[in-house]
Design an enzyme around this catalytic site. Structure first.
Site, PDB file in Angstrom:
ATOM      1  N   ASN A  12       1.259  -1.167   0.006  1.00  0.00           N
ATOM      2  CA  ASN A  12       0.141  -0.190   0.001  1.00  0.00           C
ATOM      3  C   ASN A  12       0.797   1.619  -0.047  1.00  0.00           C
ATOM      4  O   ASN A  12       1.190   1.512   1.035  1.00  0.00           O
ATOM      5  CB  ASN A  12      -0.958   0.154   1.225  1.00  0.00           C
ATOM      6  CG  ASN A  12      -1.913   1.155   1.474  1.00  0.00           C
ATOM      7  OD1 ASN A  12      -1.832   2.251   0.822  1.00  0.00           O
ATOM      8  ND2 ASN A  12      -2.697   1.569   3.005  1.00  0.00           N
ATOM      9  N   LYS A  14       0.272   4.510  -0.576  1.00  0.00           N
ATOM     10  CA  LYS A  14      -1.059   5.495   0.236  1.00  0.00           C
ATOM     11  C   LYS A  14      -0.323   6.749  -0.292  1.00  0.00           C
ATOM     12  O   LYS A  14       0.157   6.409  -1.964  1.00  0.00           O
ATOM     13  CB  LYS A  14      -0.012   5.888   1.723  1.00  0.00           C
ATOM     14  CG  LYS A  14      -0.104   4.445   2.944  1.00  0.00           C
ATOM     15  CD  LYS A  14       0.059   4.908   3.649  1.00  0.00           C
ATOM     16  CE  LYS A  14       0.228   3.371   4.392  1.00  0.00           C
ATOM     17  NZ  LYS A  14       0.361   3.936   5.971  1.00  0.00           N
ATOM     18  N   HIS A  99      -9.477   1.217   4.980  1.00  0.00           N
ATOM     19  CA  HIS A  99      -8.084   1.140   5.432  1.00  0.00           C
ATOM     20  C   HIS A  99      -8.856   1.958   7.046  1.00  0.00           C
ATOM     21  O   HIS A  99      -9.284   2.640   6.873  1.00  0.00           O
ATOM     22  CB  HIS A  99      -6.875   1.416   5.109  1.00  0.00           C
ATOM     23  CG  HIS A  99      -5.612   1.639   5.110  1.00  0.00           C
ATOM     24  ND1 HIS A  99      -5.086   2.484   6.354  1.00  0.00           N
ATOM     25  CD2 HIS A  99      -4.887   0.920   5.475  1.00  0.00           C
ATOM     26  CE1 HIS A  99      -4.590   2.396   6.640  1.00  0.00           C
ATOM     27  NE2 HIS A  99      -3.617   1.134   6.002  1.00  0.00           N
ATOM     28  N   GLU A 101      -6.626   4.545   8.177  1.00  0.00           N
ATOM     29  CA  GLU A 101      -6.550   5.998   7.669  1.00  0.00           C
ATOM     30  C   GLU A 101      -7.970   6.549   6.529  1.00  0.00           C
ATOM     31  O   GLU A 101      -8.230   7.948   6.893  1.00  0.00           O
ATOM     32  CB  GLU A 101      -4.987   5.951   6.475  1.00  0.00           C
ATOM     33  CG  GLU A 101      -4.119   5.952   7.643  1.00  0.00           C
ATOM     34  CD  GLU A 101      -2.907   5.539   7.200  1.00  0.00           C
ATOM     35  OE1 GLU A 101      -2.997   5.431   4.715  1.00  0.00           O
ATOM     36  OE2 GLU A 101      -1.313   5.027   7.415  1.00  0.00           O
ATOM     37  N   GLU A 169      -5.477  -5.127  10.343  1.00  0.00           N
ATOM     38  CA  GLU A 169      -4.383  -3.990  10.927  1.00  0.00           C
ATOM     39  C   GLU A 169      -4.193  -3.546  12.020  1.00  0.00           C
ATOM     40  O   GLU A 169      -5.323  -2.451  11.727  1.00  0.00           O
ATOM     41  CB  GLU A 169      -4.264  -3.545   9.906  1.00  0.00           C
ATOM     42  CG  GLU A 169      -3.842  -3.836   8.057  1.00  0.00           C
ATOM     43  CD  GLU A 169      -3.136  -2.551   7.546  1.00  0.00           C
ATOM     44  OE1 GLU A 169      -2.139  -2.471   7.066  1.00  0.00           O
ATOM     45  OE2 GLU A 169      -4.062  -1.135   6.884  1.00  0.00           O
ATOM     46  N   GLY A 175       3.072   2.642  10.507  1.00  0.00           N
ATOM     47  CA  GLY A 175       3.821   3.079  10.761  1.00  0.00           C
ATOM     48  C   GLY A 175       4.100   3.943  11.669  1.00  0.00           C
ATOM     49  O   GLY A 175       4.984   4.644  11.509  1.00  0.00           O
ATOM     50  N   SER A 214       3.831  -2.417  10.414  1.00  0.00           N
ATOM     51  CA  SER A 214       5.314  -2.295  10.447  1.00  0.00           C
ATOM     52  C   SER A 214       5.299  -3.600  10.066  1.00  0.00           C
ATOM     53  O   SER A 214       6.520  -3.821  10.745  1.00  0.00           O
ATOM     54  CB  SER A 214       4.740  -1.997  12.329  1.00  0.00           C
ATOM     55  OG  SER A 214       5.138  -0.488  12.756  1.00  0.00           O
TER      56      SER A 214
END
Ligand code: PEP
Length: 252
Positions: A12, A14, A99, A101, A169, A175, A214
């Protein structure tokens, strides 16, 4: 790993990558041509602006492309949005939906994620449905309840092992360089597997459940070798072909 299920390692990107970054996708294509991905299927989800160039770069190679999000409708007056049909038309086989985010930054809840996943299936894409708890939810002992609620609420009608992938996730692992313990990852994947069995029967046993958060070359072998972990959704470490391939090397 789940016996007889081909693992998926998906990147991904992003909101990262200009035209020059397409060379990373070409490098991946060449490496996959040499068999460096082992048993794993490889997919890359670049930003929408690079999908056309990426489709050219992978032509004839063994890599799949994915979008990072789609609208729930096939077309219409939705300025700035992209439909699943458009992603399919541009050469994608996958689309990430839900996701964290998007859930956090765009207020997407399970009903919207489910509608997007439904649109993905209608367009002939495989939906990578993301779920995961926050740190506060884990600390409160709510991780399993939160994640099972997200799976129940986000899974599209007609979901099968062929058209849906679940990506677990933990939000706090994305991240941050932090990961859950191997036992916690295995327990969550087991719980998702059992729930999929309840929701979609025998298909649930073969549906890929990816771990994301991560994942790096240094921890890939341990995380991807766990039972019911059928690959990875990789953010930061997917931007460089060499790092991404070093993660996929867990399946060699
Ligand atoms: C992600 O955004 O899906 C992700 C897993 O990111 P990272 O690998 O950078 O934690």
């Amino acid at each position: 790993m789940t016996p007889d299920v081909r693992p998926l390692v998906a990147g991904n990107w992003k909101m990262n990558g200009l035209k020059a970054a397409t060379s990373e996708i070409a490098d991946l294509r060449d490496a996959v041509g040499r068999g460096e991905n082992g048993a794993a299927e490889i997919a890359v989800c670049p930003p929408a602006t690079l999908i056309a160039a990426a489709a050219q770069a992978i032509a004839g190679g063994g890599i799949a492309l994915g979008g990072q999000d789609c609208h729930a409708k096939a077309s219409g007056a939705f300025t700035g949005d992209i439909s699943a049909e458009m992603l399919k038309d541009a050469g994608c086989a996958y689309v990430i939906v839900g996701h964290s985010e998007r859930r956090a930054g765009h207020g997407e809840g399970d009903a919207e994620v489910k509608a997007k996943a439904q649109a993905a299936l209608a367009a002939g894409l495989t939906a990578i449905v993301c779920v995961g708890e926050t740190r506060a939810q884990r600390d409160a002992g709510e991780a399993m309840t939160v994640v099972s609620g997200q799976v129940r609420g986000s899974l599209p009608e007609g979901a099968s092992a062929a058209n849906v992938v679940i990506a677990y996730e933990p939000v706090w692992a994305i991240g941050t360089g932090l990961t859950p313990t191997a036992d916690d990852v295995a327990a969550m994947h087991r719980s998702i597997r059992l729930l999929l069995g309840e929701l979609i029967g025998a298909e649930g046993a073969r549906t890929r459940i990816l771990y994301g958060g991560s994942v790096k070359p240094a921890n890939a072998r341990e995380l991807l070798g766990l039972p019911d972990v059928d690959g990875a959704l990789v953010g930061g470490a997917s931007l460089k072909a060499a790092d991404f391939l070093a993660i996929a090397a867990a399946y060699r």
